[in-house]
Design a protein around this motif. Structure first.
Motif, short mmCIF file in Angstrom:
data_model
loop_
_atom_site.label_atom_id
_atom_site.label_comp_id
_atom_site.label_asym_id
_atom_site.label_seq_id
_atom_site.Cartn_x
_atom_site.Cartn_y
_atom_site.Cartn_z
N THR A 5 -4.34 33.49 7.37
CA THR A 5 -5.95 33.73 7.52
C THR A 5 -6.45 34.00 6.23
N GLU A 6 -7.76 34.03 6.05
CA GLU A 6 -8.22 34.29 4.71
C GLU A 6 -7.86 35.68 4.19
N PRO A 7 -7.92 36.60 5.20
CA PRO A 7 -7.37 37.95 4.68
C PRO A 7 -5.96 37.91 4.37
N ASP A 8 -5.00 37.04 4.71
CA ASP A 8 -3.99 36.91 4.18
C ASP A 8 -3.74 36.45 2.96
N ARG A 9 -4.49 35.31 2.47
CA ARG A 9 -4.51 34.63 1.24
C ARG A 9 -5.13 35.84 0.31
N ALA A 107 4.60 33.89 -0.65
CA ALA A 107 3.95 32.50 -1.17
C ALA A 107 4.94 31.66 -1.50
N LEU A 108 5.93 31.91 -1.84
CA LEU A 108 7.02 31.10 -2.35
C LEU A 108 8.51 31.47 -2.22
N ARG A 109 9.38 30.43 -1.63
CA ARG A 109 10.70 30.69 -1.21
C ARG A 109 11.45 31.14 -2.57
N GLU A 110 12.41 31.95 -2.36
CA GLU A 110 13.20 32.31 -3.62
C GLU A 110 14.08 31.18 -3.78
N PRO A 111 14.01 30.68 -5.00
CA PRO A 111 14.82 29.62 -5.71
C PRO A 111 16.19 29.92 -5.70
N PRO A 112 17.11 29.16 -5.66
CA PRO A 112 18.53 29.47 -5.50
C PRO A 112 19.24 29.75 -7.00
N ILE A 113 18.55 30.65 -7.70
CA ILE A 113 18.99 30.83 -9.00
C ILE A 113 19.98 32.10 -9.31
N PHE A 114 19.54 33.26 -8.67
CA PHE A 114 20.37 34.48 -8.64
C PHE A 114 21.13 34.50 -7.29
N ALA A 115 20.31 33.98 -6.32
CA ALA A 115 21.29 34.33 -4.98
C ALA A 115 20.83 33.16 -3.89
N ASP A 116 21.64 32.98 -2.99
CA ASP A 116 21.37 32.00 -1.96
C ASP A 116 20.42 33.04 -0.79
N CYS A 117 19.35 32.78 -0.99
CA CYS A 117 18.41 33.57 -0.01
C CYS A 117 17.87 32.74 1.27
N ALA A 131 4.81 34.39 8.04
CA ALA A 131 3.65 33.56 7.47
C ALA A 131 4.25 33.13 5.92
N GLU A 132 4.63 32.10 5.72
CA GLU A 132 4.84 31.22 4.32
C GLU A 132 3.40 30.77 3.96
N ILE A 133 2.79 31.18 2.92
CA ILE A 133 1.50 30.65 2.41
C ILE A 133 1.77 29.93 1.28
N GLY A 134 2.51 28.81 1.19
CA GLY A 134 2.66 27.85 -0.01
C GLY A 134 1.73 27.47 -0.94
N GLU A 135 0.50 27.29 -0.14
CA GLU A 135 -0.64 26.95 -1.24
C GLU A 135 -0.63 27.86 -2.38
#
Length: 157
Positions: A5-9, A107-117, A131-135
């Motif tokens: 929702t807008e409050p989430d963003r 907002a962003l999935r953890e990239p697999p740099i330090f650990a496999d998340c 809720a993943e708010i990728g925008e």
């Protein structure tokens, strides 16, 4: 999963801005976290390295709320909560589940740099609404460009 929702963003944007307080480091992400109750009141905030170089944002925020009923709270974290840590026995997903938080937005999935998340999946398996708010992910990537550039250079991409 609840639609964002807008409050989430708004709350997630605030968590992203909070991440800028993280002391610079090439060995960890700059992350911000905000715990908000069901009325939209901030209960606690945290950012990477707030009181300890190994402290994660979610860990910092949740430490301020020990013993509180958080079943109706949401934690907004700029980066997906971790599922593996070298510096602590409990991951951020473990801490969120133990705290009883039933909703997480990031907002962003953890990239697999330090650990496999697998934070989003682990939380969902634990009954948490995620809720993943990728925008907003590009903002998190920009703040963490120092880490992402090093990883890209190391992999030869």
């Amino acid at each position: 999963m609840t639609a964002d929702t807008e409050p989430d963003r708004r709350w997630l944007s605030a968590a992203i801005e909070l991440s800028r307080l993280s002391p610079p480091s090439h060995t960890r992400y700059a992350v911000g976290a905000i715990v908000v109750d069901h009325h939209g009141v901030v209960l606690a905030t945290g950012y990477t390295g707030e009181t300890d170089p190994h402290e994660h944002a979610e860990e910092a925020a949740l430490a301020k709320l020990a013993g509180r009923d958080l079943a109706r709270a949401t934690i907004f974290s700029s980066l997906e909560p971790c599922t593996a840590r070298k510096s602590r026995p409990a991951s951020c997903t473990d801490l969120i589940l133990a705290a009883g938080i039933r909703r997480v937005a990031f907002a962003l999935r953890e990239p697999p740099i330090f650990a496999d998340c697998h934070g989003a999946e682990t939380l969902r398996q634990g009954g948490v609404d995620v809720a993943e708010i990728g925008e907003l992910g590009h903002l998190v990537a920009k703040i963490n460009a120092h880490v992402l550039r090093l990883a890209t250079a190391a992999s030869g991409r």
